[in-house]
Design a protein around this motif. Structure first.
Motif, PDB file in Angstrom:
ATOM      1  N   ALA A  45       0.839  -1.201   0.000  1.00 13.17           N
ATOM      2  CA  ALA A  45       0.000   0.000   0.000  1.00 13.17           C
ATOM      3  C   ALA A  45       0.867   1.240   0.000  1.00 13.17           C
ATOM      4  O   ALA A  45       2.019   1.212   0.427  1.00 13.17           O
ATOM      5  CB  ALA A  45      -0.920  -0.007   1.213  1.00 13.17           C
ATOM      6  N   LEU A  75      -9.055  -5.631  -6.291  1.00  7.25           N
ATOM      7  CA  LEU A  75      -9.606  -5.355  -4.964  1.00  7.25           C
ATOM      8  C   LEU A  75     -11.135  -5.322  -5.008  1.00  7.25           C
ATOM      9  O   LEU A  75     -11.729  -4.593  -5.803  1.00  7.25           O
ATOM     10  CB  LEU A  75      -9.073  -3.990  -4.497  1.00  7.25           C
ATOM     11  CG  LEU A  75      -8.998  -3.757  -2.998  1.00  7.25           C
ATOM     12  CD1 LEU A  75      -7.881  -4.594  -2.380  1.00  7.25           C
ATOM     13  CD2 LEU A  75      -8.768  -2.288  -2.693  1.00  7.25           C
ATOM     14  N   ILE A 124      -8.285   3.063   7.873  1.00  7.93           N
ATOM     15  CA  ILE A 124      -7.707   4.422   7.805  1.00  7.93           C
ATOM     16  C   ILE A 124      -8.349   5.330   8.848  1.00  7.93           C
ATOM     17  O   ILE A 124      -7.660   6.036   9.589  1.00  7.93           O
ATOM     18  CB  ILE A 124      -7.903   5.043   6.397  1.00  7.93           C
ATOM     19  CG1 ILE A 124      -7.062   4.294   5.359  1.00  7.93           C
ATOM     20  CG2 ILE A 124      -7.527   6.519   6.402  1.00  7.93           C
ATOM     21  CD1 ILE A 124      -7.336   4.744   3.913  1.00  7.93           C
ATOM     22  N   PHE A 141      -5.747   4.204  -8.939  1.00  9.68           N
ATOM     23  CA  PHE A 141      -4.557   3.901  -8.136  1.00  9.68           C
ATOM     24  C   PHE A 141      -4.651   2.555  -7.420  1.00  9.68           C
ATOM     25  O   PHE A 141      -3.654   2.002  -6.996  1.00  9.68           O
ATOM     26  CB  PHE A 141      -4.326   5.002  -7.098  1.00  9.68           C
ATOM     27  CG  PHE A 141      -3.945   6.316  -7.727  1.00  9.68           C
ATOM     28  CD1 PHE A 141      -2.631   6.556  -8.090  1.00  9.68           C
ATOM     29  CD2 PHE A 141      -4.901   7.289  -7.992  1.00  9.68           C
ATOM     30  CE1 PHE A 141      -2.268   7.755  -8.689  1.00  9.68           C
ATOM     31  CE2 PHE A 141      -4.547   8.490  -8.592  1.00  9.68           C
ATOM     32  CZ  PHE A 141      -3.231   8.718  -8.947  1.00  9.68           C
ATOM     33  N   PHE A 142      -5.841   2.060  -7.278  1.00  7.72           N
ATOM     34  CA  PHE A 142      -6.034   0.825  -6.511  1.00  7.72           C
ATOM     35  C   PHE A 142      -5.843  -0.424  -7.368  1.00  7.72           C
ATOM     36  O   PHE A 142      -6.165  -0.418  -8.562  1.00  7.72           O
ATOM     37  CB  PHE A 142      -7.448   0.795  -5.916  1.00  7.72           C
ATOM     38  CG  PHE A 142      -7.588   1.626  -4.674  1.00  7.72           C
ATOM     39  CD1 PHE A 142      -7.470   1.042  -3.420  1.00  7.72           C
ATOM     40  CD2 PHE A 142      -7.804   2.991  -4.756  1.00  7.72           C
ATOM     41  CE1 PHE A 142      -7.588   1.807  -2.279  1.00  7.72           C
ATOM     42  CE2 PHE A 142      -7.924   3.761  -3.605  1.00  7.72           C
ATOM     43  CZ  PHE A 142      -7.806   3.173  -2.367  1.00  7.72           C
ATOM     44  N   SER A 143      -5.372  -1.482  -6.757  1.00 10.53           N
ATOM     45  CA  SER A 143      -5.253  -2.785  -7.408  1.00 10.53           C
ATOM     46  C   SER A 143      -6.595  -3.167  -8.037  1.00 10.53           C
ATOM     47  O   SER A 143      -7.650  -3.088  -7.381  1.00 10.53           O
ATOM     48  CB  SER A 143      -4.882  -3.824  -6.335  1.00 10.53           C
ATOM     49  OG  SER A 143      -5.142  -5.123  -6.808  1.00 10.53           O
ATOM     50  N   PHE A 145     -10.412  -1.402   4.050  1.00  4.59           N
ATOM     51  CA  PHE A 145      -9.252  -0.522   4.027  1.00  4.59           C
ATOM     52  C   PHE A 145      -9.631   0.887   4.506  1.00  4.59           C
ATOM     53  O   PHE A 145      -8.973   1.459   5.391  1.00  4.59           O
ATOM     54  CB  PHE A 145      -8.702  -0.482   2.598  1.00  4.59           C
ATOM     55  CG  PHE A 145      -7.530   0.431   2.388  1.00  4.59           C
ATOM     56  CD1 PHE A 145      -6.315   0.208   3.019  1.00  4.59           C
ATOM     57  CD2 PHE A 145      -7.633   1.524   1.521  1.00  4.59           C
ATOM     58  CE1 PHE A 145      -5.223   1.047   2.791  1.00  4.59           C
ATOM     59  CE2 PHE A 145      -6.545   2.363   1.295  1.00  4.59           C
ATOM     60  CZ  PHE A 145      -5.339   2.125   1.932  1.00  4.59           C
ATOM     61  N   GLU A 146     -10.705   1.423   3.960  1.00  4.55           N
ATOM     62  CA  GLU A 146     -11.139   2.769   4.343  1.00  4.55           C
ATOM     63  C   GLU A 146     -11.496   2.831   5.835  1.00  4.55           C
ATOM     64  O   GLU A 146     -11.247   3.827   6.509  1.00  4.55           O
ATOM     65  CB  GLU A 146     -12.353   3.200   3.494  1.00  4.55           C
ATOM     66  CG  GLU A 146     -12.063   3.350   2.011  1.00  4.55           C
ATOM     67  CD  GLU A 146     -11.098   4.491   1.690  1.00  4.55           C
ATOM     68  OE1 GLU A 146     -10.995   5.444   2.493  1.00  4.55           O
ATOM     69  OE2 GLU A 146     -10.419   4.415   0.637  1.00  4.55           O
ATOM     70  N   MET A 200      -4.395   7.442   0.081  1.00  8.24           N
ATOM     71  CA  MET A 200      -3.879   6.168   0.584  1.00  8.24           C
ATOM     72  C   MET A 200      -4.525   5.083  -0.269  1.00  8.24           C
ATOM     73  O   MET A 200      -5.749   5.072  -0.409  1.00  8.24           O
ATOM     74  CB  MET A 200      -4.266   5.968   2.048  1.00  8.24           C
ATOM     75  CG  MET A 200      -3.769   7.106   2.941  1.00  8.24           C
ATOM     76  SD  MET A 200      -4.312   6.933   4.654  1.00  8.24           S
ATOM     77  CE  MET A 200      -3.868   8.565   5.300  1.00  8.24           C
ATOM     78  N   TYR A 201      -3.708   4.206  -0.839  1.00 10.95           N
ATOM     79  CA  TYR A 201      -4.301   3.193  -1.721  1.00 10.95           C
ATOM     80  C   TYR A 201      -3.537   1.871  -1.652  1.00 10.95           C
ATOM     81  O   TYR A 201      -2.378   1.811  -1.253  1.00 10.95           O
ATOM     82  CB  TYR A 201      -4.387   3.708  -3.160  1.00 10.95           C
ATOM     83  CG  TYR A 201      -3.081   4.078  -3.797  1.00 10.95           C
ATOM     84  CD1 TYR A 201      -2.516   5.336  -3.581  1.00 10.95           C
ATOM     85  CD2 TYR A 201      -2.392   3.183  -4.631  1.00 10.95           C
ATOM     86  CE1 TYR A 201      -1.311   5.691  -4.175  1.00 10.95           C
ATOM     87  CE2 TYR A 201      -1.198   3.527  -5.230  1.00 10.95           C
ATOM     88  CZ  TYR A 201      -0.653   4.788  -4.994  1.00 10.95           C
ATOM     89  OH  TYR A 201       0.538   5.131  -5.567  1.00 10.95           O
ATOM     90  N   ILE A 202      -4.249   0.815  -2.032  1.00 16.36           N
ATOM     91  CA  ILE A 202      -3.681  -0.537  -2.061  1.00 16.36           C
ATOM     92  C   ILE A 202      -3.235  -0.831  -3.487  1.00 16.36           C
ATOM     93  O   ILE A 202      -4.064  -0.856  -4.397  1.00 16.36           O
ATOM     94  CB  ILE A 202      -4.723  -1.563  -1.583  1.00 16.36           C
ATOM     95  CG1 ILE A 202      -4.954  -1.366  -0.071  1.00 16.36           C
ATOM     96  CG2 ILE A 202      -4.258  -2.993  -1.891  1.00 16.36           C
ATOM     97  CD1 ILE A 202      -5.986  -2.290   0.517  1.00 16.36           C
ATOM     98  N   GLU A 203      -1.945  -1.031  -3.649  1.00 16.96           N
ATOM     99  CA  GLU A 203      -1.407  -1.224  -4.993  1.00 16.96           C
ATOM    100  C   GLU A 203      -1.456  -2.694  -5.403  1.00 16.96           C
ATOM    101  O   GLU A 203      -1.650  -3.027  -6.561  1.00 16.96           O
ATOM    102  CB  GLU A 203       0.033  -0.733  -5.020  1.00 16.96           C
ATOM    103  CG  GLU A 203       0.534  -0.425  -6.409  1.00 16.96           C
ATOM    104  CD  GLU A 203       1.925   0.153  -6.373  1.00 16.96           C
ATOM    105  OE1 GLU A 203       2.092   1.335  -6.700  1.00 16.96           O
ATOM    106  OE2 GLU A 203       2.875  -0.584  -5.982  1.00 16.96           O
ATOM    107  N   LYS A 204      -1.242  -3.557  -4.432  1.00 19.54           N
ATOM    108  CA  LYS A 204      -1.144  -4.972  -4.764  1.00 19.54           C
ATOM    109  C   LYS A 204      -1.601  -5.835  -3.589  1.00 19.54           C
ATOM    110  O   LYS A 204      -1.351  -5.503  -2.428  1.00 19.54           O
ATOM    111  CB  LYS A 204       0.330  -5.303  -5.055  1.00 19.54           C
ATOM    112  CG  LYS A 204       0.540  -6.134  -6.311  1.00 19.54           C
ATOM    113  CD  LYS A 204       2.009  -6.465  -6.525  1.00 19.54           C
ATOM    114  CE  LYS A 204       2.874  -5.278  -6.926  1.00 19.54           C
ATOM    115  NZ  LYS A 204       4.275  -5.662  -7.207  1.00 19.54           N
ATOM    116  N   VAL A 205      -2.251  -6.936  -3.901  1.00 17.76           N
ATOM    117  CA  VAL A 205      -2.592  -7.932  -2.883  1.00 17.76           C
ATOM    118  C   VAL A 205      -1.951  -9.242  -3.339  1.00 17.76           C
ATOM    119  O   VAL A 205      -2.204  -9.706  -4.448  1.00 17.76           O
ATOM    120  CB  VAL A 205      -4.118  -8.125  -2.757  1.00 17.76           C
ATOM    121  CG1 VAL A 205      -4.442  -9.133  -1.654  1.00 17.76           C
ATOM    122  CG2 VAL A 205      -4.812  -6.792  -2.490  1.00 17.76           C
TER     123      VAL A 205
END
Lengths: 131, 131, 131, 131
Positions: A109, C14, C26, C9-11, C22-23, A122-127
């Motif tokens: 992230a 997801l 945060i 920006f997110f995978s 996720f949110e 804020m972001y999730i790039e990969k799982v």
């Protein structure tokens, strides 16, 4: 098992991936609010020390596999012409990459200032699911 | 002179010593609230990094001559038996020595947990006037 | 659409539920670090004002449907026998319920001090999918 | 006397006025770092709740006679066109007036954003000695 006490509080339907996403959000929310307002100036030693100090702190939290903070040096106030020429950390200069590992799931992230949104996203790039 | 703009805002009757005491208080109040809530654990590298990081930040502020943070290692949670065994910085472990220099006056100030008061006391230990 | 910029920006893999988790994380991470270190004392008006103030702040954040903070009055220092008898917010007294709504998913999450873990646990109590 | 324990830590040469200036600085430094990073938006109810909440917290601290926070509404982001259009408290919008009373001395102090310095200046406006 002490290490499973926490699970009794969570919704039974929550998947490992969902729990991992939740834990990731917690760390980014914490990181952001710990950094905000910290005094800083355009001096590589100072910037580096602050980055290392807060990385050390975040690395103590549960499920954190790695954390790398990379404050945006281009946007930190430069001249020290008076005592008052220093800056403060805000969302505009915060950039970080966090890896959270919860059981078999790893989340990569980031937090970065997105100019189009004028927002510290804020972001999730990969799982990544490990077998 | 840019560096004197600030003086027009202050009460004319304020002495240099009084201004120096005020500036000292500002830095200790800031230091305390920056540190509170930061995650930590009983690991010398982690503790040292956090100390150095926040020292670097505080040293950016006006009139700070030196700042030394010395978190009380005796009071930081020790065992890492589960993911949740880490601690957070509170007033009980914060100890620091700050030297502020304003014009001809130097102030040596400290923050320490005073057991008799059960309070993280901020106090001025010495005022030094240079000729 | 501005409101969708963030999604790039997110995978891609997801799910909506994962994003909602996720949110939620945060907001709880932020809430916790905003509250930590705030001065407080055992006076209902003061406690109530602080709760309402921080609830108002958290309610500004994206996807927050509701937030209720309920500081544990039993654990806040009581007597005001000297100027130094006041307390500070730490994880031991923070209790809150947050509802996050992201698209069709609502998450009910809490933070509470869990005596068995000696830890301010943040957890997801319920995930509700609306048709 | 419990209420005098603190005095044994302070430099014997410190005047009542100097101590009062020090205490004033502590409160402003704390106030600033508590406020920084708190989410906010251009909604009078939200702004007012945050102001009252943090005023209540600061009023718990030793020697605080009064505290009035007046966030600069003109500078808070206005439109709520997307989920991400909210703002955060920074030094640019923080304005406050604090009165500290230490023994026979009252200090009126302020924090305000000074455009010429591009700085959130904390200053002592008045020192009042009561007979």
């Amino acid at each position: 098992m002490t290490e499973n006490i926490d699970k009794i509080f969570f919704s039974a339907g929550l998947s490992i991936r969902e729990r991992a996403c939740f834990e990731t959000g917690i760390k980014l929310g914490a990181l952001y609010h710990i950094l905000c307002g910290i005094p800083i100036q355009s001096d590589e030693n100072i910037i580096h020390s602050i980055e290392k100090g807060i990385e050390a702190a975040i690395s103590c939290q549960p499920f954190v596999k790695s954390i790398k903070i990379d404050l945006d040096r281009e946007k930190i106030l430069r001249n020290k012409s008076t005592e008052f020429d220093y800056d403060e950390i805000t969302g505009k200069i915060i950039r970080a990459e966090l890896i959270v590992k919860y059981e078999s799931v790893e989340i990569v992230a980031k937090i970065d200032w997105i100019e189009d949104l004028e927002y510290p996203l804020m972001y999730i790039e990969k799982v990544i699911e490990k077998p």
